[in-house]
Design an enzyme around this catalytic site. Structure first.
Site, short mmCIF file in Angstrom:
data_model
loop_
_atom_site.label_atom_id
_atom_site.label_comp_id
_atom_site.label_asym_id
_atom_site.label_seq_id
_atom_site.Cartn_x
_atom_site.Cartn_y
_atom_site.Cartn_z
N ARG A 46 -51.44 20.24 58.12
CA ARG A 46 -52.89 20.10 58.11
C ARG A 46 -53.43 19.39 56.84
O ARG A 46 -54.40 18.66 56.91
CB ARG A 46 -53.54 21.47 58.24
CG ARG A 46 -54.89 21.38 58.90
CD ARG A 46 -55.53 22.72 59.02
NE ARG A 46 -54.69 23.68 59.72
CZ ARG A 46 -55.17 24.71 60.40
NH1 ARG A 46 -56.45 24.88 60.50
NH2 ARG A 46 -54.36 25.55 60.99
N LYS A 155 -36.32 31.62 60.61
CA LYS A 155 -36.52 33.05 60.75
C LYS A 155 -37.89 33.42 60.20
O LYS A 155 -38.43 32.63 59.43
CB LYS A 155 -35.40 33.81 60.06
CG LYS A 155 -35.52 33.84 58.51
CD LYS A 155 -34.59 34.83 57.91
CE LYS A 155 -35.28 36.12 57.60
NZ LYS A 155 -35.82 36.24 56.24
N ASP A 184 -30.20 30.62 60.31
CA ASP A 184 -30.03 31.76 59.41
C ASP A 184 -29.33 31.17 58.20
O ASP A 184 -28.15 30.82 58.27
CB ASP A 184 -29.16 32.84 60.05
CG ASP A 184 -29.01 34.04 59.13
OD1 ASP A 184 -28.89 33.85 57.90
OD2 ASP A 184 -29.04 35.18 59.63
N HIS A 185 -30.07 31.00 57.10
CA HIS A 185 -29.51 30.17 56.03
C HIS A 185 -28.25 30.78 55.42
O HIS A 185 -27.47 30.09 54.78
CB HIS A 185 -30.57 29.82 54.98
CG HIS A 185 -30.84 30.90 53.98
ND1 HIS A 185 -31.69 31.94 54.23
CD2 HIS A 185 -30.37 31.10 52.74
CE1 HIS A 185 -31.73 32.74 53.18
NE2 HIS A 185 -30.93 32.25 52.25
N LYS A 189 -24.08 29.02 53.89
CA LYS A 189 -23.45 29.17 52.56
C LYS A 189 -21.94 28.95 52.69
O LYS A 189 -21.30 29.53 53.56
CB LYS A 189 -23.73 30.57 51.99
CG LYS A 189 -25.22 30.80 51.66
CD LYS A 189 -25.43 32.18 51.05
CE LYS A 189 -26.89 32.57 51.00
NZ LYS A 189 -27.65 32.04 49.88
N GLU A 223 -31.33 41.78 45.07
CA GLU A 223 -32.15 40.76 44.41
C GLU A 223 -32.91 41.38 43.26
O GLU A 223 -33.26 42.55 43.31
CB GLU A 223 -33.16 40.20 45.40
CG GLU A 223 -32.53 39.51 46.59
CD GLU A 223 -33.59 38.95 47.51
OE1 GLU A 223 -34.09 37.87 47.22
OE2 GLU A 223 -33.93 39.63 48.49
N ASP A 242 -36.20 41.60 57.25
CA ASP A 242 -36.10 40.40 56.41
C ASP A 242 -34.65 40.04 56.07
O ASP A 242 -34.31 38.87 56.00
CB ASP A 242 -36.89 40.64 55.11
CG ASP A 242 -36.99 39.41 54.24
OD1 ASP A 242 -37.36 38.36 54.78
OD2 ASP A 242 -36.68 39.49 53.03
N HIS A 247 -29.40 38.13 58.07
CA HIS A 247 -28.36 37.73 57.12
C HIS A 247 -27.18 38.70 57.06
O HIS A 247 -26.02 38.30 57.16
CB HIS A 247 -28.94 37.60 55.71
CG HIS A 247 -30.14 36.69 55.63
ND1 HIS A 247 -30.30 35.60 56.43
CD2 HIS A 247 -31.23 36.71 54.83
CE1 HIS A 247 -31.43 34.99 56.13
NE2 HIS A 247 -32.02 35.66 55.16
N LYS A 337 -34.92 44.73 46.92
CA LYS A 337 -35.58 43.88 45.93
C LYS A 337 -35.78 44.70 44.66
O LYS A 337 -35.80 45.93 44.69
CB LYS A 337 -36.93 43.41 46.46
CG LYS A 337 -36.76 42.48 47.68
CD LYS A 337 -37.89 41.50 47.81
CE LYS A 337 -37.75 40.62 49.03
NZ LYS A 337 -36.88 39.45 48.84
C1 BG6 Z 1 -34.79 35.14 52.89
C2 BG6 Z 1 -35.67 36.34 52.75
O1 BG6 Z 1 -34.43 34.94 54.22
O2 BG6 Z 1 -33.62 35.34 52.11
C3 BG6 Z 1 -36.02 36.59 51.30
O3 BG6 Z 1 -36.86 36.15 53.51
C4 BG6 Z 1 -34.78 36.66 50.46
O4 BG6 Z 1 -36.81 37.77 51.15
C5 BG6 Z 1 -33.86 35.49 50.73
O5 BG6 Z 1 -35.18 36.65 49.10
C6 BG6 Z 1 -32.52 35.67 50.05
O6 BG6 Z 1 -31.79 34.51 50.19
P1 BG6 Z 1 -30.71 34.11 49.11
O7 BG6 Z 1 -30.07 32.89 49.66
O8 BG6 Z 1 -31.43 33.89 47.83
O9 BG6 Z 1 -29.77 35.29 49.03
#
Ligand code: BG6
Length: 487
Positions: A46, A155, A184-185, A189, A223, A242, A247, A337
């Site tokens: 936008r 996601k 799903d990142h 890795k 984290e 989350d 993950h 966290k």
């Molecule tokens: C994301 C979450 O998918 O993954 C975040 O929404 C989280 O809350 C993050 O911090 C963690 O990813 P990574 O790659 O830093 O472990």
């Protein structure tokens, strides 16, 4: 490997994900000569940018993401030339005519065939609307025989089993399953992909990788950061949705699955689904006893967080996989966290010897373990006991370690580099399939329901910088998710 010529359209292009992850990843692919020969990126959002303003904005993001890596400015200039922008309102179907015209123009101008990848880097609310409007404007199907359309969905994919199923159904009415890439990142890795290679290319692990020799498996992702400025999203999500539903479940699947007969996307994804379906569902009593939820002190004062929020920022849980390989072996997830350090790892605890002969020999499952460190300090360590030099037979625990940074010349690609390239190549191995996604929600859903009913009962608080609430100890895990560096 280079992908075929195509156009990438990013929805939500003025957002955080595009600047922090997507464009830096595409730039790395560009430098590595892995982008298609005829290729363009059209950012759509936008905010009213011109092409040049958008390029200037992304230049900053890319340089920031590269940190102190040296950047060749001629490379960056050339990359920015394939970047275009369209200011449009994706919530209005009529606006897609503008998008369609711009897409046609770009395909012609850049000599790109009828192949278009859509990336939904938008708020989740738009995952239904954008595909719907693409369909209404005839943009969800290719216009020529050898053309294609693909869509990458970020996601969170749904917020419950029901919403995930609805979203799946909705997307499958618009695109074919093989055109939908659910990202799903974690699967992007290197260290996560390496779990499969470690397990299935080495004869020495497989005989031990089962209930006869494995005492327990711990999978953790801690984290140090809190919710930062993501309170609005996070307060409605929580750590279970989350981190665990996606993950950690994926990490577990790689650690627990059977070997596929061939290394192709569908056989691999079949094995993942089988693991998810074999997880023993919890009873209400088991949820109370085997799932610990926590919230860090001060969370309720964070921006965009409800002052009486019961959202969990920490989860520890114990569960079982009811199949021949894993029967009776406890699996644990830990995530949170504001914990003391950032680290993700999988620890396979092996059973100890049946009888202790030596002084100092440890007993229980903490003697022999394989620690797969996903990040940071990516490594794999095998821990075992050795004799202390000198008189007697005193045992000391030592580690045999492989560190990724010893492969100094190898570039460890960011997760998004690998995943974007795979989607461009049409390889869905590292993307979640709809049945796996639904199976993972089926496991998670009852916990969410129960917590909703319980309100703040059984929500345990912890001080930032602690390893989570002390109640996690009730689960009986060896390291209770604490990082294994010192063990
Ligand atoms: C994301 C979450 O998918 O993954 C975040 O929404 C989280 O809350 C993050 O911090 C963690 O990813 P990574 O790659 O830093 O472990």
């Amino acid at each position: 490997k280079r992908a075929n010529d195509q156009l990438l359209v990013i929805f939500g292009a003025s957002g955080d994900l595009t600047g922090r992850k997507l464009l830096p990843a595409l730039f790395e692919l560009f430098i590595g000569d892995m982008l298609p020969e005829h290729f363009a990126i059209l950012g759509a959002a936008r905010t009213a940018f011109t092409d040049d303003e958008f390029r200037a904005e992304q230049r900053k993001h890319i340089l920031e993401a590269r940190g102190n890596k040296e950047t060749n400015s001629a490379d960056l200039d050339r990359f920015l030339q394939i970047l275009f922008y369209l200011a449009f309102d994706s919530t209005k179907s009529a606006e897609y005519v503008k998008l369609k015209d711009r897409v046609h123009l770009l395909l012609q101008q850049e000599n790109i065939p009828d192949r278009i990848m859509y990336y939904l880097a938008t708020p989740p609310l738009m995952y239904e609307l954008v595909p719907k409007y693409l369909q209404e404007n005839g943009m969800n199907v290719a216009e020529s025989e050898d053309g294609w359309r693909r869509v990458i969905v970020e996601k969170p994919f749904g917020t419950s089993l029901e919403t995930a199923q609805e979203l799946n159904k909705h997307l499958c009415r618009i695109f074919d399953e093989n055109e939908i890439y659910r990202i799903d990142h974690y699967l992007g890795k290197e260290t996560v992909q390496n779990i499969l290679v470690l397990r299935f290319s080495n004869g020495i692990f497989e005989p031990l990788w089962n209930r006869n020799y494995v005492d327990s498996v711990e999978i953790s992702a801690s984290e140090t950061l809190g919710v930062e400025n993501r309170g609005k999203y996070y307060d409605g999500a929580g750590a279970l949705r989350d981190m665990i539903q996606n993950h950690l479940m994926q990490l577990m699947a790689f650690a627990a699955m059977e070997s596929p007969a061939v290394f192709d996307p569908e056989p691999i994804r079949d094995e993942i689904v089988k693991v998810f379906r074999a997880i023993r569902p919890y009873t209400i009593r088991e949820i109370n006893e085997q799932v610990v939820r926590g919230q860090y002190d001060g969370y309720r004062e964070e921006k965009n967080v409800a002052p009486d929020s019961n959202t969990e920022t920490y989860v520890g849980m114990k569960f079982f996989i009811d199949n021949w390989r894993w029967s009776g072996v406890p699996f644990y997830f830990f995530t949170g966290k504001k914990l003391p350090e950032k680290s993700s790892e999988i620890v396979i605890h092996f059973k100890s010897t049946p009888h202790q002969l030596f002084a100092g020999q440890c007993s229980g499952s903490s003697c022999n373990k394989l620690v797969i460190r996903i990040q940071p300090d990516e490594s794999i360590t095998l821990r075992f006991g050795l004799k202390m030099p000198g008189a007697g037979f005193t045992v000391k625990q030592v580690g045999m370690e492989f560190r990724y940074d010893s492969l100094s010349k190898t570039h460890l690609p960011d997760a998004y580099e690998r995943l974007l390239l795979d989607a461009m190549l049409g390889d869905s191995t590292l993307y979640a399939r709809s049945d796996a996604l639904e199976a993972s929600w089926r496991f998670i859903d009852p916990i969410l329901h129960h917590w909703k009913e319980e309100g703040s009962k059984n929500l345990f608080f912890y001080e930032p910088g602690q390893n989570g609430p002390l109640e996690r100890m009730m689960l009986g895990a060896d390291s209770a998710g604490d990082s294994c560096d010192s063990c």
